[in-house]
Design an enzyme around this catalytic site. Structure first.
Site, PDB file in Angstrom:
ATOM      1  N   LYS A   1      -6.287 -13.237  -4.856  1.00 29.58           N
ATOM      2  CA  LYS A   1      -7.202 -13.524  -3.758  1.00 29.58           C
ATOM      3  C   LYS A   1      -8.541 -12.804  -3.944  1.00 29.58           C
ATOM      4  CE  LYS A   1      -7.829 -12.763   1.175  1.00 29.58           C
ATOM      5  NZ  LYS A   1      -7.361 -12.000   2.345  1.00 29.58           N
TER       6      LYS A   1
ATOM      7  N   LYS B   1       0.812  -1.216   0.000  1.00 30.38           N
ATOM      8  CA  LYS B   1       0.000   0.000   0.000  1.00 30.38           C
ATOM      9  C   LYS B   1       0.844   1.263   0.000  1.00 30.38           C
ATOM     10  CE  LYS B   1      -4.066  -2.135   2.064  1.00 30.38           C
ATOM     11  NZ  LYS B   1      -5.026  -2.154   3.194  1.00 30.38           N
TER      12      LYS B   1
ATOM     13  N   LYS C   1     -13.326  -8.204  -1.025  1.00 30.64           N
ATOM     14  CA  LYS C   1     -14.521  -7.368  -1.058  1.00 30.64           C
ATOM     15  C   LYS C   1     -14.217  -5.969  -1.587  1.00 30.64           C
ATOM     16  CE  LYS C   1     -13.812  -6.617   3.905  1.00 30.64           C
ATOM     17  NZ  LYS C   1     -14.314  -6.975   5.236  1.00 30.64           N
TER      18      LYS C   1
END
Length: 338
Positions: free
Chosen positions: A198, A111, A201
């Site tokens: 993976k 990130k 959501k």
């Protein structure tokens, strides 16, 4: 009886990957362990959140915990921010953790590279110590997680060893060193559209994941469009056939049948028939969960369960926190009540 702790962020509706990788385990373990299952809302605010939406998602996740089969008589179910010991213990963890350890965390590296180090909150670097605190406060022996969280469990184990060596004794360690528990199959459910990635959501492509609250029609449509390959042969081969292997893993987790059994049953079937049956298996599991969640959200039962859970969790967490405070020399030993 050994103790288990685990938690999920209320940062969105869980996917079937969260269900298979974590929530199914929660239910299976509650009969044989002393279980603490937490909604980790403090982890969710490492990125900006709408306060009303966050509170609603926290309740929705708590209701899902119960709807999937968790029994509040067997497991302690609570909201992280309602147990203040988590935040205080996290500070003690930070003071005994190095920057190097935190910078090696995969999520921070990914990130910070994507957003630039000046564009992310300090909590992105320091939230793993909060996760460590979550686990150690309840003297957890086992932590059921997906494969992607294994690195955080290693950080926890390293911290406990260091803390006990610094502040405890060989005969009287202060903290319990946990073991990671990863399911043999289903630990890492992959995207329906990119089966080498993976399931998440937060995926920008909604076709890549199945939410636990998706309508049956949406579930059938997403599975029908799931990426496979051109061979048409149903077999488990992650390296060469990641798409159909992922679908077999999901099918197995939803029905309890082995991957080998399913592969043998559909060896002469086409992908169309296989996907149709898989979709119905997923719908059969999720529909009753969705119905029960709605019932809980419209009653006082959910709040009563969470109040009781927070009370139980506070009692245990405060005892561990006091031992940590005593270990590092905070406050006046024997004079401080938490």
């Amino acid at each position: 009886m050994e103790t288990i702790f685990s938690g999920i962020q209320p940062s969105g509706i869980p996917t079937i990957g969260n269900y298979i990788g974590a929530m199914q385990q929660f239910v299976a373990l509650q009969d044989d362990y002393n279980c603490y299952y937490c909604i980790v809302d403090e982890h969710a605010i490492t990125v900006p959140q709408d306060r009303l939406k966050l509170r609603q998602q926290t309740l929705e996740l708590a209701a899902l915990y119960l709807a999937v089969g968790l029994d509040p008589e067997k497991a302690t179910i609570f909201i992280q921010s309602e147990v203040s010991a988590h935040a205080e213990a996290a500070w003690i963890v930070q003071c005994n953790t190095t920057i190097g350890e935190l910078e090696r965390m995969t999520q921070f590296k990914d990130k910070s590279q994507n957003n630039g180090r000046t564009g992310v909150s300090a909590a992105l670097l320091t939230y793993p110590p909060l996760m460590v605190a979550d686990i150690i406060l309840y003297n957890a022996n086992l932590v059921p997680v997906g494969e992607d969280q294994k690195q955080h469990l290693e950080l926890t184990r390293d911290f406990v060893e260091r803390f006990n060596n610094r502040y405890g004794t060989a005969d009287q360690p202060i903290l319990v060193k946990p073991e990671v528990k990863i399911p043999k199959h289903g630990a890492r459910i992959m995207s329906l559209q990119e089966p080498t990635k993976k399931m998440s959501k937060s995926d920008t492509n909604a076709k890549g994941y199945i939410s636990m609250l998706d309508e049956p029609a949406a579930i059938r449509k997403k599975i029908k469009s799931a990426v496979t390959d051109s061979s048409g042969k149903i077999e488990y081969d992650v390296e060469n056939k990641p798409g159909i292997s992922n679908l077999l893993t999901i099918f197995s987790a939803m029905t309890g049948e082995s991957i080998a059994t399913l592969a043998d049953r559909y060896k002469d079937a086409g992908y169309g028939e296989f996907k149709t049956d898989l979709a119905e298996a997923v719908v059969a599991v999720l529909e009753p969960i969705q119905t029960r969640q709605k019932e809980l959200l419209s009653s006082d039962e959910l709040h009563e369960i969470l109040d009781t859970g927070a009370e139980k969790a506070n009692k245990v967490a405060k005892k561990t926190l006091q031992k940590m405070r005593n270990g590092v020399g905070l406050g006046r030993k024997g004079r401080m009540t938490l």
